[in-house]
Design a protein around this motif. Structure first.
Motif, short mmCIF file in Angstrom:
data_model
loop_
_atom_site.label_atom_id
_atom_site.label_comp_id
_atom_site.label_asym_id
_atom_site.label_seq_id
_atom_site.Cartn_x
_atom_site.Cartn_y
_atom_site.Cartn_z
N ASN A 66 0.83 -1.19 -0.32
CA ASN A 66 0.58 0.09 -0.17
C ASN A 66 0.82 1.59 -0.20
OD1 ASN A 66 -1.96 -1.37 -0.40
ND2 ASN A 66 -2.94 -1.49 2.35
N GLU A 123 1.80 -6.15 -8.60
CA GLU A 123 0.37 -6.24 -7.69
C GLU A 123 0.18 -8.13 -8.23
OE1 GLU A 123 -2.30 -3.39 -7.62
OE2 GLU A 123 -1.53 -2.06 -6.34
N ALA A 127 0.78 -11.18 -6.13
CA ALA A 127 -0.79 -11.85 -5.84
C ALA A 127 -0.19 -13.08 -5.98
CB ALA A 127 -1.95 -11.48 -6.63
N PHE A 153 -5.06 -7.86 -0.61
CA PHE A 153 -5.14 -6.81 -0.96
C PHE A 153 -7.13 -6.61 -0.40
CE2 PHE A 153 -2.52 -8.95 -4.30
CZ PHE A 153 -2.44 -8.04 -4.82
N ARG A 157 -9.89 -8.87 -7.48
CA ARG A 157 -9.37 -8.24 -8.47
C ARG A 157 -9.75 -9.12 -9.93
NH1 ARG A 157 -4.71 -4.79 -6.85
NH2 ARG A 157 -5.89 -3.42 -4.53
N THR A 395 -6.33 -0.61 3.40
CA THR A 395 -6.35 -0.45 2.25
C THR A 395 -5.99 1.07 1.48
OG1 THR A 395 -8.28 0.09 3.05
CG2 THR A 395 -8.56 -2.00 2.72
N ARG A 401 -6.31 3.25 -6.52
CA ARG A 401 -6.25 2.07 -7.12
C ARG A 401 -6.60 2.57 -8.53
NH1 ARG A 401 -10.67 0.35 -4.71
NH2 ARG A 401 -9.62 -0.24 -2.64
#
Length: 538
Positions: A66, A123, A127, A153, A157, A395, A401
């Protein structure tokens, strides 16, 4: 993860002559000695290391994601690897799953950095690393994917699903081939689930028990986080004393606890007080993690939930509460309550048992455990609570984002790269170009001008010879530095996302910048064009 297993397993196998996690089979002197040595070796290591290398674990992964665009330093992962191995080999009440997440995320971030991927690529690989690590530990590929989205996350997504699924499946296959199957439960040990009122009453009792254990686990940690500024020697020595007492009086609480639960279900382990083991395991794990031992808490909480399920099953009649089934339900409820990851918990138990028999009661205990934790104790995931205690958000805003998921290409304008002294014929060719800007270099500084200004300078030849005329043999050229006014413009490497680009503009206050797409190609990005894009996209 295979290497991580080997580092932990081989010393206990060949030097202590015991299976990994089988600390109760050791002599009491060994158990106490291992815990003391592990804690003090860790204290020595963390004393010698700089403070920046002390940060490890799942909260650190979320923090770097983040606040630092997913850039995870490799040396922190090295510290996580060896410190977790030392703690696990010493019998401390920690798990290997949290360290695995850190290692997997670091590998994904490192590969993305070397490949110079944009932010959404970073990202995605991060992940992939997280899902692969969880899949290698539990051999549950779909649960690994859901863990990455629900815990790291904190959202699903869709654009990341395919590569993350692929990473998770491959990690499971490699883990199964190298480590072997990790079956805690067998299909035969779970009888058919007959839905009845008595079953759901037992499930509700399990939920209440799990919620109380989760609250105890979280509040014990939160009360200990205040002592994070205390000397590492004091904190780790307290852990050594607590673990040594457990090693003397209740050795089944040492380690992650998988073997104890497995033996309890098979009938090989008889405990004089299962409830006491559950409470000691809960407090000891929270005490160990809360005082800063660099280990994971996913595995121990999983086992605490399984033991709690066994305890509830023993209270009820065998026809109502099957022991293996309630162990599964307890594991799912505890994971869901502590980490607020309901789908991960549900899918994990299905994949671990290769059976869908427990879906309905599992949904019941998972949903109620999550709701009760939120409504009565106002608790988020333990990782979210940890970041909140540190003054950080778990977050990012929708605006951030959105910026992270876009590269600079939508706001970049093509520019023509010209030499400072250019032939007149090449200048005339600019009339047919559709590019608005040209750049040229003067004494290692890049200058920006409009294409139309170069053509206007060429028209001044109609008025007679100009100062910018340069004759080289039979060719006539234009010196752009003399022919027109230009603007000094900085050059930067291509940012990973629009967020990084906007941050650069806010930091420097510059109106425009040249972005080096390659060694011989530039694009122009202006703050005005970026603002227009954001307003248009809303």
């Amino acid at each position: 993860m295979a290497f991580f297993y080997a580092v932990i397993y081989l010393p206990t196998r060949y030097f202590i002559d015991a299976d990994f996690d089988s600390f109760e089979s050791l002599a009491v002197e060994w158990r106490v000695g291992l815990s003391f040595v592990a804690c003090h070796v860790l204290a020595l290591v963390f004393t010698l290391l700089p403070n920046r290398l002390h940060k490890v674990g799942v909260p650190y992964v979320v923090e770097r994601l983040n606040y630092h665009h997913g850039n995870l330093p490799v040396w922190n992962a090295v510290v996580q690897f060896f410190s977790a191995a030392i703690g696990l080999a010493g019998g401390l009440s920690i798990g290997k799953e949290g360290p695995a997440v850190h290692l997997g995320a670091t590998l994904g971030g490192y590969l993305a950095e070397k490949a110079k991927l944009p932010q959404y690529g970073v990202e995605t690989l991060l992940a992939c690393g997280v899902a692969g690590a969880i899949s290698a530990v539990f051999q549950t590929p779909l649960a690994g994917v859901l863990f990455a989205f629900e815990v790291i996350f904190l959202e699903y997504r869709q654009r990341y699903v395919l590569p993350v699924l692929l990473s998770s499946v491959i990690a499971t296959l490699v883990s199964h081939y190298v480590i072997g199957p990790l079956d805690i439960f067998s299909i035969e040990s779970i009888s058919s689930v007959l839905l009845s009122t008595d079953l759901f009453i037992a499930c509700f009792v399990l939920v209440v028990f799990i919620v109380l254990l989760s609250a105890l686990f979280l509040h014990t940690q939160k009360s200990l986080w205040r002592f994070s500024g205390m000397s590492v020697w004091w904190r780790f020595s307290l852990v050594a004393v607590a673990t040594s007492l457990a090693a003397i009086y209740l050795p089944e609480s040492l380690g992650s606890g998988y073997l104890s639960l497995s033996r309890l279900l098979s009938g090989d382990l008889i405990l004089y007080s299962l409830l006491l083991l559950i409470l000691v395991k809960t407090v000891l794990t929270a005490f160990t993690i809360g005082l800063g031992i660099p280990g994971g808490m996913i595995g121990p909480t999983f086992i605490i939930g399984g033991l709690a399920g066994v305890q509830v099953a023993l209270v009820f009649d065998n026809s109502v509460a099957d022991v293996a089934l309630f162990a599964l339900l307890g594991m799912a409820a505890m994971m869901a309550a502590c980490f607020q990851a309901p789908l991960t918990a549900l899918v994990a138990i299905i994949e671990m048992t290769h059976s869908s028999e427990a879906i309905v009661p599992a949904l019941f205990v998972i949903v109620f455990a999550c709701l009760l934790m939120r409504v009565f104790f106002h608790q988020e995931s333990v990782f979210v609570e940890r970041l909140s205690f540190m003054g950080m958000s778990s977050t990012i805003s929708p605006f951030q984002r959105y910026l992270r998921h876009h590269t600079v290409k939508p706001v970049a304008e093509e520019v023509l790269l010209l030499p400072r002294v250019i032939p007149i014929e090449q200048v005339k060719d600019l009339a047919s170009s559709m590019v608005d800007y040209v750049v040229f270099e003067i004494e290692n500084e890049w200058r920006l001008a409009r294409r139309i200004a170069v053509l206007d300078a060429l028209k001044t030849l109609e008025q007679g010879p100009q100062l910018w005329l340069v004759s080289e043999g039979d060719r006539v050229k234009m010196d752009l530095s003399l022919a027109l006014e230009s603007t000094l413009v900085p050059v930067i490497d291509e940012p990973s996302s629009l967020e990084a680009m906007l941050g650069w503009f806010q930091k420097t206050g510059m109106p425009e910048v040249l972005v080096a797409v390659s060694d011989s190609s530039f694009s122009l990005v202006s703050r005005h064009r970026l603002d227009q894009f954001l307003l248009k996209s809303d």
